[in-house]
Motif scaffolding. Structure first.
Motif, PDB file in Angstrom:
ATOM      1  N   THR A   1       0.751  -1.015   0.013  1.00  0.00           N
ATOM      2  CA  THR A   1      -0.019   0.075  -0.013  1.00  0.00           C
ATOM      3  C   THR A   1       0.764   1.304  -0.041  1.00  0.00           C
ATOM      4  O   THR A   1       1.717   1.479   0.933  1.00  0.00           O
ATOM      5  N   VAL A   2       0.626   2.202  -0.835  1.00  0.00           N
ATOM      6  CA  VAL A   2       1.386   3.694  -1.062  1.00  0.00           C
ATOM      7  C   VAL A   2       0.174   4.469  -0.258  1.00  0.00           C
ATOM      8  O   VAL A   2      -0.826   4.409  -0.725  1.00  0.00           O
ATOM      9  N   VAL A   3       0.736   5.262   0.725  1.00  0.00           N
ATOM     10  CA  VAL A   3      -0.144   6.180   1.276  1.00  0.00           C
ATOM     11  C   VAL A   3       0.212   7.709   1.090  1.00  0.00           C
ATOM     12  O   VAL A   3       1.617   7.887   1.078  1.00  0.00           O
TER      13      VAL A   3
ATOM     14  N   LEU B   1      -0.974  -8.235  -9.251  1.00  0.00           N
ATOM     15  CA  LEU B   1      -2.201  -9.292  -9.289  1.00  0.00           C
ATOM     16  C   LEU B   1      -3.647  -8.801  -9.143  1.00  0.00           C
ATOM     17  O   LEU B   1      -4.324  -9.117  -9.646  1.00  0.00           O
ATOM     18  N   ALA B   2      -3.600  -7.601  -8.350  1.00  0.00           N
ATOM     19  CA  ALA B   2      -5.073  -7.007  -8.060  1.00  0.00           C
ATOM     20  C   ALA B   2      -4.628  -5.692  -7.458  1.00  0.00           C
ATOM     21  O   ALA B   2      -3.624  -5.217  -6.994  1.00  0.00           O
ATOM     22  N   ILE B   3      -5.510  -4.659  -7.608  1.00  0.00           N
ATOM     23  CA  ILE B   3      -5.442  -3.405  -7.163  1.00  0.00           C
ATOM     24  C   ILE B   3      -6.842  -2.888  -6.414  1.00  0.00           C
ATOM     25  O   ILE B   3      -7.756  -3.341  -6.877  1.00  0.00           O
ATOM     26  N   ALA B   4      -6.676  -1.989  -5.340  1.00  0.00           N
ATOM     27  CA  ALA B   4      -7.643  -1.349  -4.825  1.00  0.00           C
ATOM     28  C   ALA B   4      -7.149  -0.199  -4.515  1.00  0.00           C
ATOM     29  O   ALA B   4      -6.100   0.160  -4.163  1.00  0.00           O
TER      30      ALA B   4
ATOM     31  N   SER C   1      -4.894   6.340  -0.178  1.00  0.00           N
ATOM     32  CA  SER C   1      -3.873   5.130  -0.523  1.00  0.00           C
ATOM     33  C   SER C   1      -4.487   4.159  -1.525  1.00  0.00           C
ATOM     34  O   SER C   1      -5.399   4.641  -2.231  1.00  0.00           O
ATOM     35  N   ILE C   2      -3.371   3.793  -2.238  1.00  0.00           N
ATOM     36  CA  ILE C   2      -3.566   2.864  -3.251  1.00  0.00           C
ATOM     37  C   ILE C   2      -2.960   1.249  -2.720  1.00  0.00           C
ATOM     38  O   ILE C   2      -1.791   1.346  -2.202  1.00  0.00           O
TER      39      ILE C   2
END
Ligand code: ADP
Ligand code: ASP
Ligand code: MG
Length: 481
Positions: free
Chosen positions: A410-412, A438-441, A448-449
């Protein structure tokens, strides 16, 4: 009103004679500026793991490692006591009390081995022994240094429900107990020293607040006393751009907003327990994270959601990783027509008491994908297969499957909200370093990402994104407004 400070010392901070002497110095120095000080302690470093491992082995009928565990626990506490408590009577009494807890551990493990299982309640009784030993050691060491102090069991302060291993405090009952028990001591210039992590049900049964929960204990006590500040003393210079164990060049963030710290703590920055934030924010208490081994460093301060002077333009401020997760996918063309699939899927997950840190759903509704801790994977898979047995039989759902172990990276950064193209930068950086996503949210707060990567790519991804954080003078990351 006199100012109150709650100071929590983590496992490494009370983990050796050397560390404990630093704690004494910190308490001595802090006393010059603060009239009322409460100290909250963790177990000595490694002790809680050791205790819980012993219980887990006992549940499998294995007691052979127990004598070695006893010896380790004895030595850890005894060596520190030997060095820091010259007063013989005090030392003997302290060691005798600690020894009783070691005997209790042995008894509990034998009982667990006979039963062949350890209930959450018994596990809390076992896990609590670490703090109950360390609080005795620390109080004796502090008293021996000529500081007026008194040990207080957290079971006398923190009232919780019976949700063992992750108990929820009754804030009202707790506030009353904390004030009644601690205010008289504080008024008499005595420093109460209490156990973090532990609480008790109204009936007096010992509970714990969850792993790493001593930070939370400090915040709960701070809120009850309307403290001015809570200081979390740990083994690094505050909250950093990433875990310095992964990237030694990580830098301290002098100020972090509530939003950022909530995301960081939730997504794996072990330096602060995620539940710590709410009580301090609600009570308007200052929170500082600082280093027992470098006490003159200012560390990190929590601030409200204002832009950070000098840091404006830095969209990305920190990167974290949570390891040992699995991605679970429910797939099927027939899912389009099945009502409430998501609700039923998450209902099934909830029935196993597993929390879901990340969810992604393709808009086609033909699959749902979410992360869960690896340790719960088998149990969650079984619950999903049961919940959707009919749909699987009718072939509306083709497949429920999970990956091998993966990590959530996670980048914040609060600045991300105002800066276009941040996600693009993040993904091209990962691509450049050949970390496969593999997946993103993305959290709805846009602070955050999160990305899912394989276990092997974890450190690579963290390093790559940390490089991006450090390089962010890039013109593309200048705020758009
Ligand atoms: P304590 O025993 O003092 O509570 P913890 O081990 O729970 O300490 O938390 C401190 C550890 O958190 C550090 O030693 C560091 O390895 C880890 N950590 C993970 N992410 C971060 C981060 N972003 N900033 C600082 N420390 C971090
Ligand atoms: N000793 C407990 C643990 O290791 C609580 C803490 O250190 O915060 O989880
Ligand atoms: Mg901790």
């Amino acid at each position: 009103m006199q100012k109150t400070l709650v100071m929590k010392f983590g496992g490494t901070s009370v983990g050796s004679a050397d560390a404990l002497s630093k704690v004494i110095q910190i308490i001595t120095d802090t006393k010059k500026d603060w009239e009322r000080i409460v100290v909250v302690t963790s177990a000595m470093a490694g002790v809680t793991n050791l205790l819980l491992d012993s219980a887990a082995s006992a549940a499998r009928g294995k007691l052979d490692a127990l004598p070695a565990t006893e010896a380790t626990l004895r030595e850890k506490h005894f060596v520190a006591a030997q060095q820091l408590i010259p007063d013989e009577a005090l030392r003997k009494q302290t060691l005798a009390e600690i020894d009783e807890f070691i005997v209790t551990l042995v008894d509990l493990c034998k009982a667990i081995a006979i039963l062949g299982e350890a209930s959450p309640r018994v596990l809390d009784a076992v896990a609590s022994l670490g703090e109950r030993m360390s609080v005795r050691l620390l109080t004796a060491v502090v008293k021996n240094a000529g500081i007026s102090a008194q040990r207080v069991e957290a079971t006398e302060l923190i009232v919780t429900n019976a949700n063992y291993q992750s108990a929820h405090p009754d804030f009202k009952a707790t506030a009353e107990k904390v004030k009644a028990r601690l205010n008289p001591l504080l008024g008499a210039q005595i420093i109460p020293i209490t156990t973090g992590f532990i609480g008790a049900t109204p009936e007096g049964s010992i509970t714990t607040l969850g792993r790493g929960g001593s930070d939370y204990s400090a915040a709960i006590i701070g809120q009850a006393l309307q403290a001015h500040d809570v200081w979390i003393w740990t083994d690094v210079d505050g909250i950093m751009t990433t875990d310095p164990r992964i990237v030694p060049e990580a830098q301290t963030l002098p100020e972090v907003t509530y939003h950022e710290v909530a995301e960081l703590a939730y997504y794996g920055a072990k330096v602060l327990h995620p539940k710590t934030i709410r009580p301090v924010v609600e009570a308007g208490i200052g929170l500082r994270i600082c280093n027992t081994f470098n006490p003159s460093h200012p560390g990190t301060r929590l601030i409200a959601n204002s832009p950070i002077a000098g840091d404006i333009g830095k969209a990305l401020r920190a990167v974290t990783a949570i390891r040992k997760q699995r991605l679970m996918t429910i797939e099927g063309r027939g899912m389009l027509g099945v009502p409430g699939v998501a609700a039923r899927a998450f209902g099934a997950v909830a029935s196993t008491k597993t929390s879901v840190p990340l969810i992604t759903q393709a808009s086609s509704e033909q699959s749902i994908c979410f992360a869960i801790p690896s340790e719960s994977a088998a149990c969650v898979l079984a619950a999903l297969q049961e919940a959707f047995a009919n749909e699987i039989a009718d072939e509306d759902i083709d497949h429920i499957w999970m990956t091998e172990d993966v990590s959530i990276i996670t980048v914040v950064g609060v600045g991300m909200r105002h800066i276009p193209g941040v996600a693009g930068q993040v993904f091209s950086q990962l691509g450049k370093h050949q970390a496969n996503v593999l997946a993103i949210a993305q959290g709805s707060s846009e602070v955050s990402i999160s990305m899912v990567v394989t276990a092997e790519d974890t450190d690579l991804a963290v390093r790559a994104l940390h490089e991006l954080i450090i390089q962010q003078s890039s013109p593309n990351l200048i705020p758009s407004s």
